[in-house]
Motif scaffolding. Structure first.
Motif, PDB file in Angstrom:
ATOM      1  N   ALA A 431       0.841  -1.197   0.000  1.00 13.08           N
ATOM      2  CA  ALA A 431       0.000   0.000   0.000  1.00 13.08           C
ATOM      3  C   ALA A 431       0.876   1.247   0.000  1.00 13.08           C
ATOM      4  CB  ALA A 431      -0.924   0.003   1.210  1.00 13.08           C
ATOM      5  N   ASP A 432       0.453   2.260  -0.747  1.00 15.32           N
ATOM      6  CA  ASP A 432       1.208   3.514  -0.872  1.00 15.32           C
ATOM      7  C   ASP A 432       0.219   4.675  -0.816  1.00 15.32           C
ATOM      8  OD1 ASP A 432       2.727   5.727  -1.602  1.00 15.32           O
ATOM      9  OD2 ASP A 432       3.842   4.656  -3.145  1.00 15.32           O
ATOM     10  N   LEU A 433       0.329   5.489   0.223  1.00 16.06           N
ATOM     11  CA  LEU A 433      -0.509   6.671   0.392  1.00 16.06           C
ATOM     12  C   LEU A 433       0.389   7.900   0.329  1.00 16.06           C
ATOM     13  CD1 LEU A 433      -3.209   8.104   1.156  1.00 16.06           C
ATOM     14  CD2 LEU A 433      -2.544   7.775   3.556  1.00 16.06           C
ATOM     15  N   SER A 434       0.053   8.852  -0.548  1.00 12.67           N
ATOM     16  CA  SER A 434       0.915  10.018  -0.703  1.00 12.67           C
ATOM     17  C   SER A 434       0.097  11.257  -0.999  1.00 12.67           C
ATOM     18  CB  SER A 434       1.925   9.799  -1.841  1.00 12.67           C
ATOM     19  OG  SER A 434       1.266   9.749  -3.096  1.00 12.67           O
ATOM     20  N   ASN A 435       0.719  12.404  -0.747  1.00 10.38           N
ATOM     21  CA  ASN A 435       0.131  13.692  -1.113  1.00 10.38           C
ATOM     22  C   ASN A 435       1.214  14.542  -1.772  1.00 10.38           C
ATOM     23  OD1 ASN A 435      -2.410  15.552  -0.627  1.00 10.38           O
ATOM     24  ND2 ASN A 435      -0.606  16.818  -0.263  1.00 10.38           N
ATOM     25  N   ALA A 474      -0.038  32.197 -11.848  1.00  4.41           N
ATOM     26  CA  ALA A 474       0.302  31.161 -10.868  1.00  4.41           C
ATOM     27  C   ALA A 474      -0.593  29.958 -11.074  1.00  4.41           C
ATOM     28  CB  ALA A 474       0.157  31.698  -9.443  1.00  4.41           C
ATOM     29  N   PHE A 475       0.007  28.768 -10.937  1.00 10.29           N
ATOM     30  CA  PHE A 475      -0.748  27.518 -11.022  1.00 10.29           C
ATOM     31  C   PHE A 475      -0.394  26.662  -9.824  1.00 10.29           C
ATOM     32  CE2 PHE A 475      -1.247  23.066 -12.433  1.00 10.29           C
ATOM     33  CZ  PHE A 475      -2.623  23.084 -12.681  1.00 10.29           C
ATOM     34  N   LEU A 476      -1.424  26.121  -9.186  1.00 15.55           N
ATOM     35  CA  LEU A 476      -1.256  25.291  -7.989  1.00 15.55           C
ATOM     36  C   LEU A 476      -1.976  23.970  -8.203  1.00 15.55           C
ATOM     37  CD1 LEU A 476      -1.741  26.343  -4.290  1.00 15.55           C
ATOM     38  CD2 LEU A 476      -3.113  24.473  -5.212  1.00 15.55           C
ATOM     39  N   GLN A 477      -1.357  22.899  -7.725  1.00 19.85           N
ATOM     40  CA  GLN A 477      -1.977  21.578  -7.831  1.00 19.85           C
ATOM     41  C   GLN A 477      -1.684  20.770  -6.572  1.00 19.85           C
ATOM     42  OE1 GLN A 477      -0.706  18.124 -10.654  1.00 19.85           O
ATOM     43  NE2 GLN A 477      -2.302  19.258 -11.747  1.00 19.85           N
ATOM     44  N   ASN A 478      -2.713  20.111  -6.054  1.00 17.57           N
ATOM     45  CA  ASN A 478      -2.540  19.206  -4.914  1.00 17.57           C
ATOM     46  C   ASN A 478      -3.171  17.860  -5.285  1.00 17.57           C
ATOM     47  OD1 ASN A 478      -1.711  19.228  -1.847  1.00 17.57           O
ATOM     48  ND2 ASN A 478      -3.580  18.032  -1.990  1.00 17.57           N
ATOM     49  N   THR A 479      -2.380  16.786  -5.167  1.00 16.40           N
ATOM     50  CA  THR A 479      -2.819  15.460  -5.585  1.00 16.40           C
ATOM     51  C   THR A 479      -2.632  14.475  -4.443  1.00 16.40           C
ATOM     52  OG1 THR A 479      -2.090  15.940  -7.843  1.00 16.40           O
ATOM     53  CG2 THR A 479      -2.554  13.650  -7.318  1.00 16.40           C
ATOM     54  N   THR A 480      -3.696  13.763  -4.107  1.00 14.09           N
ATOM     55  CA  THR A 480      -3.645  12.719  -3.093  1.00 14.09           C
ATOM     56  C   THR A 480      -3.865  11.370  -3.762  1.00 14.09           C
ATOM     57  OG1 THR A 480      -4.533  14.237  -1.426  1.00 14.09           O
ATOM     58  CG2 THR A 480      -4.602  11.895  -0.917  1.00 14.09           C
ATOM     59  N   ASN A 481      -2.940  10.426  -3.527  1.00 13.15           N
ATOM     60  CA  ASN A 481      -2.997   9.094  -4.145  1.00 13.15           C
ATOM     61  C   ASN A 481      -3.042   8.007  -3.083  1.00 13.15           C
ATOM     62  OD1 ASN A 481      -1.096  10.661  -6.312  1.00 13.15           O
ATOM     63  ND2 ASN A 481      -2.414   9.165  -7.307  1.00 13.15           N
ATOM     64  N   LEU A 482      -3.773   6.962  -3.366  1.00 14.95           N
ATOM     65  CA  LEU A 482      -3.724   5.735  -2.577  1.00 14.95           C
ATOM     66  C   LEU A 482      -3.718   4.569  -3.552  1.00 14.95           C
ATOM     67  CD1 LEU A 482      -3.803   4.144   0.068  1.00 14.95           C
ATOM     68  CD2 LEU A 482      -6.312   4.283  -0.012  1.00 14.95           C
ATOM     69  N   LEU A 497       0.678 -13.111 -11.747  1.00 15.07           N
ATOM     70  CA  LEU A 497      -0.360 -12.101 -11.927  1.00 15.07           C
ATOM     71  C   LEU A 497      -0.087 -10.978 -10.948  1.00 15.07           C
ATOM     72  CD1 LEU A 497      -3.007 -11.061 -13.141  1.00 15.07           C
ATOM     73  CD2 LEU A 497      -4.220 -12.311 -11.322  1.00 15.07           C
ATOM     74  N   ASN A 498       0.164  -9.779 -11.495  1.00 14.02           N
ATOM     75  CA  ASN A 498       0.322  -8.603 -10.649  1.00 14.02           C
ATOM     76  C   ASN A 498      -0.965  -7.784 -10.710  1.00 14.02           C
ATOM     77  OD1 ASN A 498       2.809  -7.059  -9.232  1.00 14.02           O
ATOM     78  ND2 ASN A 498       1.342  -5.562 -10.038  1.00 14.02           N
ATOM     79  N   VAL A 499      -1.538  -7.522  -9.547  1.00 12.51           N
ATOM     80  CA  VAL A 499      -2.787  -6.776  -9.439  1.00 12.51           C
ATOM     81  C   VAL A 499      -2.502  -5.448  -8.755  1.00 12.51           C
ATOM     82  CG1 VAL A 499      -5.120  -6.746  -8.498  1.00 12.51           C
ATOM     83  CG2 VAL A 499      -4.128  -8.903  -9.303  1.00 12.51           C
ATOM     84  N   ALA A 500      -2.915  -4.361  -9.407  1.00 11.37           N
ATOM     85  CA  ALA A 500      -2.762  -3.029  -8.817  1.00 11.37           C
ATOM     86  C   ALA A 500      -4.061  -2.262  -9.004  1.00 11.37           C
ATOM     87  CB  ALA A 500      -1.598  -2.276  -9.457  1.00 11.37           C
ATOM     88  N   PHE A 501      -4.425  -1.493  -8.011  1.00 13.53           N
ATOM     89  CA  PHE A 501      -5.620  -0.653  -8.103  1.00 13.53           C
ATOM     90  C   PHE A 501      -5.460   0.499  -7.129  1.00 13.53           C
ATOM     91  CE2 PHE A 501      -6.384  -3.924  -4.959  1.00 13.53           C
ATOM     92  CZ  PHE A 501      -6.940  -3.242  -3.884  1.00 13.53           C
ATOM     93  N   GLY A 502      -6.241   1.548  -7.342  1.00 10.94           N
ATOM     94  CA  GLY A 502      -6.132   2.687  -6.455  1.00 10.94           C
ATOM     95  C   GLY A 502      -6.984   3.847  -6.919  1.00 10.94           C
ATOM     96  N   GLY A 503      -6.805   4.973  -6.255  1.00 10.86           N
ATOM     97  CA  GLY A 503      -7.580   6.163  -6.561  1.00 10.86           C
ATOM     98  C   GLY A 503      -6.757   7.421  -6.374  1.00 10.86           C
ATOM     99  N   GLU A 504      -7.295   8.516  -6.900  1.00 13.79           N
ATOM    100  CA  GLU A 504      -6.584   9.798  -6.864  1.00 13.79           C
ATOM    101  C   GLU A 504      -7.600  10.921  -6.760  1.00 13.79           C
ATOM    102  OE1 GLU A 504      -3.135  10.667  -9.588  1.00 13.79           O
ATOM    103  OE2 GLU A 504      -4.617  12.009 -10.499  1.00 13.79           O
ATOM    104  N   PHE A 505      -7.280  11.918  -5.944  1.00 17.46           N
ATOM    105  CA  PHE A 505      -8.097  13.129  -5.858  1.00 17.46           C
ATOM    106  C   PHE A 505      -7.171  14.322  -6.071  1.00 17.46           C
ATOM    107  CE2 PHE A 505      -9.993  16.707  -3.485  1.00 17.46           C
ATOM    108  CZ  PHE A 505     -11.209  16.785  -4.151  1.00 17.46           C
ATOM    109  N   ARG A 506      -7.555  15.190  -7.019  1.00 17.81           N
ATOM    110  CA  ARG A 506      -6.669  16.297  -7.390  1.00 17.81           C
ATOM    111  C   ARG A 506      -7.437  17.619  -7.386  1.00 17.81           C
ATOM    112  NH1 ARG A 506      -4.953  14.395 -11.939  1.00 17.81           N
ATOM    113  NH2 ARG A 506      -5.803  15.796 -13.528  1.00 17.81           N
TER     114      ARG A 506
END
Length: 935
Positions: A431-435, A474-482, A497-506
């Motif tokens: 699992a990888d959670l980042s901002n 100016a341009f600003l971006q904030n991205t949260t990934n899991l 078999l490699n299985v990957a899934f996740g989501g992103e909010f930007r």
């Protein structure tokens, strides 16, 4: 009392543990006994490591129970338990499956593959290749090592002088996605609205990342929107930061061109710190001071002091003799007043860049690992605009500048980012959670200029400003990934078999801030009863009505499956769904496969669809500027997509408009088919065909002027004479092939030899137009003033189809012998084309021929810690073809008549722009020396 006793006990225990470390020395050899210099020796589970010397020798302090991981290019890595031994000899075995560079871009598999075993083509540029020659920034490095990538420095193009547009596979700057350590990189604030490659696009500023902080760069040459989201139509550039260094690496560079300008001073440093064998911290930085270059030629305006605002003969000089007499009088004034006809600066801007990047990780207890990345950059650019002659009375204050003036645009760029994340295995899944937070800002200042509409007079000299703050973007971006990923073995009939899934909010945000009052106002000064030019000349400030502060959100989810169906067949499937708050949703999918025909020979291919969301900059950018065409002022409005001028129909009685629809996403379909081959264990070949179809491609229109009666109606309630805007106006097809051949030979234990031959051939064509506007579609005006012809005229179409080289060939060879090495490289930049916007002037259409640029460097390791490199870029001092100049722009052709410099001739060039910048620039030969120190 217990605490006071416990503290010294812990200290003693720690010291005892450190004292128990042993020093292991040894040699790393091939299976046949040849020494392996440059092999990596790493204590497993830590960042404690070293590299072998010229004879394959190493020395490392480790725990007696440590296990060493030993690896070298072209060999299978070995795990060697120390078991208390202090001397080791390790023999590496060549491994076909490990030959090549292991890549992570384009796949979420838990185990990386070499770049000849992936389902999609990936170029890998190592830190050594980045430093091999004298390119000082990322975009220039990639231009000379990745054939499918192209970037060249622009001149007299406002903010674009400070931020080079970059393209991949002949597509736009905004159709390639940039990642840093696999995390989405935000775009720059700048919108390219001038006449450069990538006009109308918003790219990513690669040059804020110091080369000293980069471990390698991976260039995925395949559509990947289904994997990573918007922008990845042409491919992905993933910059991997250093995470395995210890000590200090520093370099200093000095160079200049053959013309003794463009002086460059650069200092790089990277500091690697191990964190108690549980983590690392790498800090890289760059200080760059780049001087300007000037390849302009003398101003060929016939008259400097006695002509009209463009330097042309006045209508009163209606005979050949009158023009001869007037020319003689003007030449005398030029001599008397010391006017320099080299009155413009054509070349790269003066620039200073200060940037730093941090990359760190630390293993906590209970299986948690935290990581962080961040950068800060500060850049200033001093770039010239077009000069104003002393006869340009609507654009000048003769009390301040009696001989005319050359204004400058001074850009200050600020760039910051911060990435924090945590990794842990949960239920067998990694699992990888980042901002990720990022912000890019450009502030504009104008110097050496005036607002000609302000009251003038000798008493106002020193009062009227000659420098202005013109506003900011100016341009600003904030991205949260899991994300989650897991590799399964022997799943039914599947080997893996490699299985990957996740989501992103930007969250995206775009801002335009106004300039100071004097930078945009019209002060009311009249000239012969007519208004004079408003705002600071060369770059009028952003006005209050231009100010914008707009945001949007994006929610996305993805699934990614990769399987070794068998030993010969690899299959990769990916899907992604996204929902934008401002224009709606999109679903993308991709299927890739690689099949091994025989050992060492395989075919691979991809089919998929992708998209690119319209950027906030394209949707909301607006400005009003004064541009001069043939010496005549033209108020140009860049209207945003929400403006009534753009959105309303022409029949609207309150505010008629063009009736253009809201911007929507570009949609793409990509196909690729490739071949990979490996011969004699060290020779590799990859060849990949591709086709990319893009529908509803977003472009910045050509300028609609009031010479068209429909436009005159639309602009009747404004103070502007021209308008341009963004629209989903064209459908394009890009086809091409990438070929890469490489050979790496170890001649003996003292010397190595490497060869690379790579090429890209591509063609982009506009297949059809989508005006989506009844106003444009129904216009019956004849000739070039017809709205359909103006929407995307022949000049803009040629810039899109042929503005970048359609081919690039790269040949590289390197040889090393003990402490000595030499690198040679030759790059063929293919032809480019330009066309005039008016077919009547097709005599000015031009094809610029292909050119070879050759670089050479020689390096010597003076001491173990000190190395010296000297070299030259563009060894043979090659320049692009000269630009065709309209024969009517000959000041000594007195017989052509007083109208020779009429409105049908664009006099902004007047013979001074003799080179085209879109192939490889026009600085000529560049000589440099670099000193490297490792501690």
């Amino acid at each position: 009392m217990k605490k006071s006793l416990l503290t010294p006990l812990l200290v003693v225990t720690a010291l005892a543990a450190h004292a128990q470390n042993i020093t292991v020395t040894g040699r790393v050899l091939s299976a046949t006994g040849e020494a392996q210099p440059g092999a990596t020796v790493l204590e497993r589970g830590t960042t404690n490591g070293t590299a072998t010397g010229a004879n394959g020798e190493f020395s490392l302090s480790v725990s007696p129970q440590a296990t060493l991981t030993i690896s070298a290019l072209g060999f299978a890595p070995q795990q060697v338990p120390v078991q208390g031994r202090t001397t080791l000899e390790v023999r590496l075995v060549a491994s076909a499956t490990d030959l090549g560079d292991v890549v992570v871009t384009g796949s979420r598999a838990a185990i990386g593959r070499s770049n000849v075993l992936t389902a999609s083509p990936v170029d890998v540029i190592s830190a050594r290749e980045i430093k091999a020659f004298a390119q000082t920034d990322v975009s220039q490095v990639l231009t000379y090592v990745a054939p499918s990538f192209q970037s060249s420095r622009q001149t007299i193009s406002d903010g674009t002088d400070a931020a080079d547009p970059a393209t991949l596979r002949g597509l736009g700057p905004d159709q390639v996605l940039v990642l840093v350590n696999g995390k989405r990189r935000y775009q720059q604030a700048l919108v390219n609205i001038n006449g450069t490659v990538g006009r109308g696009s918003v790219g990513t500023d690669l040059n804020v990342i110091p080369t000293a902080a980069i471990k390698r760069i991976e260039v995925l040459r395949d559509g990947a929107a289904a994997l990573y989201g918007s922008d990845a139509i042409a491919g992905v550039i993933n910059i991997q930061l250093k995470d395995d260094t210890t000590g200090v690496q520093a370099t200093g560079l000095y160079g200049q061109t053959v013309e003794s300008d463009g002086q460059t001073q650069q200092a790089d440093i990277n500091i690697g710190i191990g964190l108690n064998k549980r983590g690392f911290l790498d800090i890289g930085g760059q200080l760059l001071n780049r001087g300007y270059t000037n390849r302009s030629f003398a101003d060929t305006a016939p008259l400097i002091y006695l002509g009209d605002s463009g330097g042309n003969y006045p209508a009163s000089a209606n005979t050949e003799q009158a023009r001869r007499d007037l020319k003689a009088q003007d030449d005398a004034l030029v001599s008397q007043r010391g006017f320099d006809r080299n009155d413009i600066r054509v070349g790269q801007s003066a620039l200073r860049n200060f940037s730093g990047f941090l990359n760190g990780g630390y293993r906590l207890g209970s299986g948690y690992e935290v990581y962080l990345m961040g950068n800060a950059a500060y850049r200033t650019s001093h770039a010239a605009g077009f000069n104003r002659l002393p006869t340009a009375l609507t654009q000048i204050d003769l009390n301040i500048f009696p001989n005319g003036y050359l204004p400058f645009i001074d850009v200050t760029l600020y760039d910051q980012s911060a990435i924090v994340g945590v990794r842990k295995t949960v239920g067998g899944f990694a699992a990888d959670l980042s901002n990720t937070f990022g912000r890019n800002e450009l502030a504009y200042n104008v110097s050496g200029s005036v607002n000609a509409s302000l009251p003038q007079g000798p008493n106002l000299v020193g009062v009227n400003p000659t420098s202005f703050y013109a506003g900011r973007l100016a341009f600003l971006q904030n991205t949260t990934n899991l994300g989650f990923s897991r590799r399964f073995e022997q799943v039914g009939p599947l080997a893996t078999l490699n299985v990957a899934f996740g989501g992103e909010f930007r969250v995206d945000n775009f801002l335009i801030g106004r300039g100071e009052y004097a930078s945009y106002i019209n002060g009311g000064r009249l000239l012969n009863g007519a208004p004079t030019a408003s705002g600071s000349q060369v770059f009028p400030g952003y006005q209050p009505q231009d100010e914008v502060n707009k945001s949007r959100t994006n929610l996305a989810g993805y699934v990614d499956l990769e399987s070794d169906i068998s030993e010969r067949l690899l299959v990769h499937l990916a899907g992604r769904a996204e929902r934008y708050s401002d224009f709606g949703g999109n679903v993308s999918g991709q299927a890739s496969a690689r099949f091994s025909i025989i050992d060492g020979l395989a075919i691979r291919g991809t089919i998929g669809n992708g998209f690119r969301a319209p950027s906030l900059q394209q949707r909301y950018f607006t400005s009003t500027a004064t541009q001069f065409v043939s010496g005549n002022p033209r108020q140009v409005l860049t209207a945003n997509n929400d403006s009534p001028i753009v959105r309303n129909d022409v029949s609207n009685s309150t505010q008629p408009g063009f009736g253009v629809e809201a911007l929507r996403q570009e949609k793409s379909t990509n196909y690729s088919l490739g071949l990979t081959a490996r011969f004699l264990r060290t020779f590799t070949l990859t060849a990949d065909l591709y086709q990319i179809d893009i529908r509803d491609r977003i472009v910045l229109s050509s300028q609609f002027t009031t010479s068209n009666p429909t436009v005159a109606t639309i602009l009747r309630n404004t103070q502007v004479t021209s308008v341009q805007f963004f629209a989903n106006a064209v459908n394009t097809r890009t086809q091409g092939i990438d070929v890469v051949l490489s050979e790496r030979l170890r001649l003996n234990e003292r010397s190595n030899l490497g060869f690379t031959a790579a090429a890209n051939f591509n063609e982009t064509v506009v297949r059809s137009f989508n005006s989506s506007s009844s106003t444009i579609n129904n216009d019956q005006t004849a000739g070039t003033a017809n709205l359909q012809n103006t929407l995307f005229n022949r000049q803009q179409r040629t810039r899109l189809e042929n503005g970048n080289p359609r081919s690039k060939i790269l040949l590289t060879a390197n040889y090393s012998l003990d402490k000595f090495s030499v690198e040679a490289r030759s790059v063929r930049f293919g032809e480019v084309q330009t066309k005039d916007q008016d077919p009547v002037r097709s005599n000015l259409d031009q094809t610029f021929s292909a050119k070879w640029i050759t670089d050479l460097t020689v390096s010597y390791q003076i001491l173990k810690q000190v190395g010296l490199t000297v070299g030259v870029n563009n060894l043979f001092n090659v320049y692009p073809d000269k630009v065709i100049v309209d024969p009517r722009n000959d000041p000594n052709n007195f017989a052509v008549g007083a109208n020779s410099y009429s409105s049908s001739v664009d006099n902004s060039n007047r013979g001074r722009f003799l080179y085209n910048a879109n192939q490889f620039g026009f600085n000529g030969a560049y000589y440099f020396t670099r000193l490297s120190v490792t501690l």
